[in-house]
Enzyme design. Structure first.
Site, PDB file in Angstrom:
ATOM      1  N   HIS A 167     -41.291 104.229 -52.821  1.00  0.00           N
ATOM      2  CA  HIS A 167     -40.622 105.019 -51.783  1.00  0.00           C
ATOM      3  C   HIS A 167     -40.632 104.249 -50.473  1.00  0.00           C
ATOM      4  O   HIS A 167     -41.637 103.652 -50.103  1.00  0.00           O
ATOM      5  CB  HIS A 167     -41.318 106.370 -51.606  1.00  0.00           C
ATOM      6  CG  HIS A 167     -40.503 107.366 -50.844  1.00  0.00           C
ATOM      7  ND1 HIS A 167     -40.310 107.273 -49.480  1.00  0.00           N
ATOM      8  CD2 HIS A 167     -39.825 108.468 -51.248  1.00  0.00           C
ATOM      9  CE1 HIS A 167     -39.554 108.282 -49.076  1.00  0.00           C
ATOM     10  NE2 HIS A 167     -39.240 109.018 -50.136  1.00  0.00           N
ATOM     11  N   LYS A 171     -43.615 105.227 -58.814  1.00  0.00           N
ATOM     12  CA  LYS A 171     -42.556 105.575 -57.865  1.00  0.00           C
ATOM     13  C   LYS A 171     -42.702 104.722 -56.612  1.00  0.00           C
ATOM     14  O   LYS A 171     -43.745 104.710 -55.965  1.00  0.00           O
ATOM     15  CB  LYS A 171     -42.640 107.058 -57.490  1.00  0.00           C
ATOM     16  CG  LYS A 171     -41.782 107.450 -56.307  1.00  0.00           C
ATOM     17  CD  LYS A 171     -40.281 107.303 -56.587  1.00  0.00           C
ATOM     18  CE  LYS A 171     -39.453 107.517 -55.328  1.00  0.00           C
ATOM     19  NZ  LYS A 171     -39.628 108.825 -54.711  1.00  0.00           N
ATOM     20  N   HIS A 200     -36.860 104.913 -54.387  1.00  0.00           N
ATOM     21  CA  HIS A 200     -36.130 105.401 -53.210  1.00  0.00           C
ATOM     22  C   HIS A 200     -36.081 104.203 -52.273  1.00  0.00           C
ATOM     23  O   HIS A 200     -37.096 103.818 -51.703  1.00  0.00           O
ATOM     24  CB  HIS A 200     -36.897 106.586 -52.609  1.00  0.00           C
ATOM     25  CG  HIS A 200     -36.438 107.047 -51.270  1.00  0.00           C
ATOM     26  ND1 HIS A 200     -36.357 108.386 -50.940  1.00  0.00           N
ATOM     27  CD2 HIS A 200     -36.061 106.386 -50.150  1.00  0.00           C
ATOM     28  CE1 HIS A 200     -35.956 108.523 -49.686  1.00  0.00           C
ATOM     29  NE2 HIS A 200     -35.777 107.309 -49.192  1.00  0.00           N
ATOM     30  N   HIS A 243     -38.769 114.122 -43.401  1.00  0.00           N
ATOM     31  CA  HIS A 243     -39.253 112.771 -43.098  1.00  0.00           C
ATOM     32  C   HIS A 243     -39.846 112.677 -41.704  1.00  0.00           C
ATOM     33  O   HIS A 243     -39.897 111.594 -41.120  1.00  0.00           O
ATOM     34  CB  HIS A 243     -38.133 111.754 -43.323  1.00  0.00           C
ATOM     35  CG  HIS A 243     -37.786 111.606 -44.773  1.00  0.00           C
ATOM     36  ND1 HIS A 243     -38.540 110.863 -45.644  1.00  0.00           N
ATOM     37  CD2 HIS A 243     -36.806 112.170 -45.520  1.00  0.00           C
ATOM     38  CE1 HIS A 243     -38.029 110.950 -46.863  1.00  0.00           C
ATOM     39  NE2 HIS A 243     -36.982 111.745 -46.809  1.00  0.00           N
ATOM     40  N   ASP A 286     -35.258 117.012 -56.228  1.00  0.00           N
ATOM     41  CA  ASP A 286     -35.896 116.641 -54.959  1.00  0.00           C
ATOM     42  C   ASP A 286     -36.575 117.867 -54.356  1.00  0.00           C
ATOM     43  O   ASP A 286     -36.404 118.194 -53.188  1.00  0.00           O
ATOM     44  CB  ASP A 286     -34.889 116.037 -53.990  1.00  0.00           C
ATOM     45  CG  ASP A 286     -35.512 115.035 -53.023  1.00  0.00           C
ATOM     46  OD1 ASP A 286     -36.744 115.005 -52.908  1.00  0.00           O
ATOM     47  OD2 ASP A 286     -34.761 114.292 -52.369  1.00  0.00           O
ATOM     48  N   HIS A 326     -31.460 109.598 -55.908  1.00  0.00           N
ATOM     49  CA  HIS A 326     -30.352 109.937 -54.993  1.00  0.00           C
ATOM     50  C   HIS A 326     -29.553 108.680 -54.614  1.00  0.00           C
ATOM     51  O   HIS A 326     -29.550 108.225 -53.482  1.00  0.00           O
ATOM     52  CB  HIS A 326     -30.825 110.684 -53.752  1.00  0.00           C
ATOM     53  CG  HIS A 326     -32.173 110.297 -53.229  1.00  0.00           C
ATOM     54  ND1 HIS A 326     -32.474 109.039 -52.798  1.00  0.00           N
ATOM     55  CD2 HIS A 326     -33.299 111.028 -53.076  1.00  0.00           C
ATOM     56  CE1 HIS A 326     -33.724 109.005 -52.393  1.00  0.00           C
ATOM     57  NE2 HIS A 326     -34.245 110.207 -52.557  1.00  0.00           N
TER      58      HIS A 326
END
Length: 572
Positions: A226, A224, A253, A327, A367, A279
């Site tokens: 990000h 992944k 992402h 975040h 998510d 997303h």
């Protein structure tokens, strides 16, 4: 001599058949049975005075040594499946796998029994008339913040959870990565008690290859990338090189702030290689304001997360608050507020509804606890489908919504399975796959299953007071069943891992009991392989007004003021 009975009596006894329509929950979606595999007059039904009895629909002679004898028969059930269609059949299960979709029973006394679907003294039976069977759902966007997510997920029909993390650390709050062998090993050990299939992403944010490879060998089923760790072109290229070499998927992402490049730079770094974009509209993160354009590429497997599914009058306000928390942003810092505002765009969220309905967006996910709700993937999918029917009309079916239903169920079953190389194991009710089956009453479809089977054994169910004289008295709520207990749990769920980790025998290394199954074919797929959701039109975004166009046509829709499958079913 044949006996003719009224259709209404047949449906009341054995459930709907070809041509009958069934409403899904309180939506305006109507499913029509396309094919019935059962022989009229030879239906299997258990109960007092019914047909599944010794010498009738149950064989008197077949033992379990006969490989055609079932462990479990789910009879007269309506099936909604992206691959099989909308059909009526018996489902036969043996050794935790689906072995037949057809007619179960006793071939000594019945015609047309499917050869490997014999009901014997070794067979458990459940009456599926008036129930809908679907494949267990697959959520590919899990932040492993807390283990309790698994129970909430399975209660909404999710049986496979793919993601990353190591608990409520800041890195896990924001990103779906389980970084490094130590954390990966501990997460495998920690998840032995969870009743779902699980796969972990390693941290894909590294521009050198070896730190990525060692995570795949440690058991990561994919990597992944990000933006919070830095989604640079060098990182993207390195992760994809490792993925191509080791046959795992990369999820990404992308870079909301466009710090290291724009969407075009990211696509150049991807360089035609297959990748799963999270997303893809951008509210959950990604190149602002045009990450949504990624959905038009044939090598991109585009997903949504559920908090903005569907677009409603509450979506924008809720997202701004969620984003600040997830975040680590500060409302007192102007730059943080600007960052949040750049991600939450009503125009692209509205377009996302329509792109799902057109089959451009292919996957739905949660998510979990990081701007998404783990127990609402299935519900939000059907709310989106209902909203699109109300706003866009039928999708070409005459008198039913079968095509739209198959398009939407594919988004959380077969398509995420294809994307992550596990479609040979899960994602549909096809013969040979794990018997991860969700049963719904039609009036509760998409909201509250009757029970969930894992590898052919009941794992979770709605259950009344255990001290009552019958199973149904209140309080009725979801409880773990025998399939979620003790060693039965480790036998009823699996870990999805890389082939390299199977070769390294991590099962023995880590002392884990669950079966480890290797992902396969992750690098050979493309959007063309995704079921009912493989459209690749040209998408453009006006970078000032955020208007989205598909093949030159502006697409938008109004936010919903009311959705189905909502307060009618819940106290809170």
């Amino acid at each position: 001599m044949a006996l003719t009975i009224p259709r209404s009596q047949y449906v009341a006894t054995y459930g709907p058949t070809v041509g009958d329509k069934v409403r899904l929950g309180d939506t305006d979606l109507w499913a029509t049975i396309e094919q019935d595999f059962l022989t009229k007059g030879d239906e299997c039904k258990f109960g007092g005075g019914k047909s599944v009895r010794d010498g009738m629909a149950q064989s008197s002679t077949a033992t379990r040594d006969n490989p055609n004898v079932l462990d479990f028969a789910l009879t007269n059930v309506m099936i909604i499946d992206a691959k099989l269609g909308i059909i009526k059949a018996d489902i036969g299960i043996r050794d935790g796998r689906i072995v037949g979709i057809g007619q179960a029973g006793n071939p000594d006394t019945m015609d047309n029994v499917t050869p490997n679907m014999i009901i014997g003294a070794s067979t458990e039976v459940h009456n599926g008339a008036h129930l809908i069977a679907t494949a267990g759902g697959i959520d590919t966007h899990i932040h492993w913040i807390c283990p309790q997510q698994a129970q909430h997920a399975i209660e909404n029909g999710i049986t496979t959870m793919i993601g990353g993390g190591s608990g409520p650390a800041d890195g896990t709050h924001a990103t779906t990565c389980t970084p490094g062998k130590f954390n990966i090993e501990r997460m495998f050990q920690a998840c032995e008690a969870l009743p779902v299939n699980i796969g972990f992403f390693g941290k894909g944010n590294c521009s050198m290859l070896e730190p990525l490879k060692e995570q795949v060998v440690a058991g990561a089923l994919g990597l992944k990338i990000h933006e919070d760790w830095g989604a640079t072109p060098a990182v993207i290229d390195a992760a994809l090189k490792v993925a191509d070499e080791m046959d795992v998927q990369v999820a990404i992402h992308t870079d909301t702030l466009n710090e290291s490049g724009f969407l075009e730079d990211t696509m150049k770094a991807i360089n035609g290689r297959v990748i799963h974009t999270f997303h893809t509209e951008g509210a959950g993160g990604g190149h602002a304001p045009d990450i949504i354009k990624a959905a038009m590429y044939p090598n991109v497997l585009p997903a949504s997360t559920n908090p903005n599914r569907p677009f409603t009058v509450n979506t924008i306000d809720e997202h701004l608050d969620m984003l600040m928390v997830c975040h680590h942003l500060d409302k007192r810092v102007p730059e943080d507020v600007a960052f949040a505002d750049s991600r939450i765009r009503p125009e692209t969220i509205a377009a996302e509804d329509i792109l799902h309905d057109m089959g451009v967006f292919s996957i739905m996910s949660s998510d979990s606890q990081a701007m998404g709700r783990v127990g609402e993937v299935v519900t939000r999918t059907w709310q989106t489908a209902d909203k699109m029917k109300a706003q866009r009309g039928a999708l070409g079916d005459e008198g039913n919504d079968n095509f739209r239903i198959k398009r939407y169920i594919a988004k959380y079953t077969i398509n995420p399975a294809i994307a992550h190389g596990i479609s040979q194991y899960v994602g549909s009710l096809e013969v040979g796959k794990l018997a991860d089956i969700v049963l719904w009453k039609p009036q509760f479809f998409g909201v509250k299953p009757e029970f969930v089977m894992k590898k052919g054994f009941i794992s979770f169910a709605k259950m009344g007071d255990p001290n009552a004289s019958i199973p149904t008295p209140q309080p009725v709520f979801y409880r773990p069943m025998f399939g979620a207990n003790a060693k039965a749990n480790t036998e009823s769920a699996v870990y999805f891992v890389s082939q390299a980790s199977v070769d390294a025998n991590i099962k023995a290394q880590y002392g884990i009991q669950k079966e480890t199954l290797a992902v396969k074919g992750c690098r050979d797929v493309g959007k063309k392989d995704l079921v009912h959701n493989n459209a690749t039109p040209e998408i453009t975004v006006d970078t000032e007004r955020y208007e989205v166009r598909v093949d030159g046509e502006h697409i938008t829709c109004e936010p919903a003021t009311k959705v189905p499958l909502a307060q009618r079913y819940f106290l809170f």
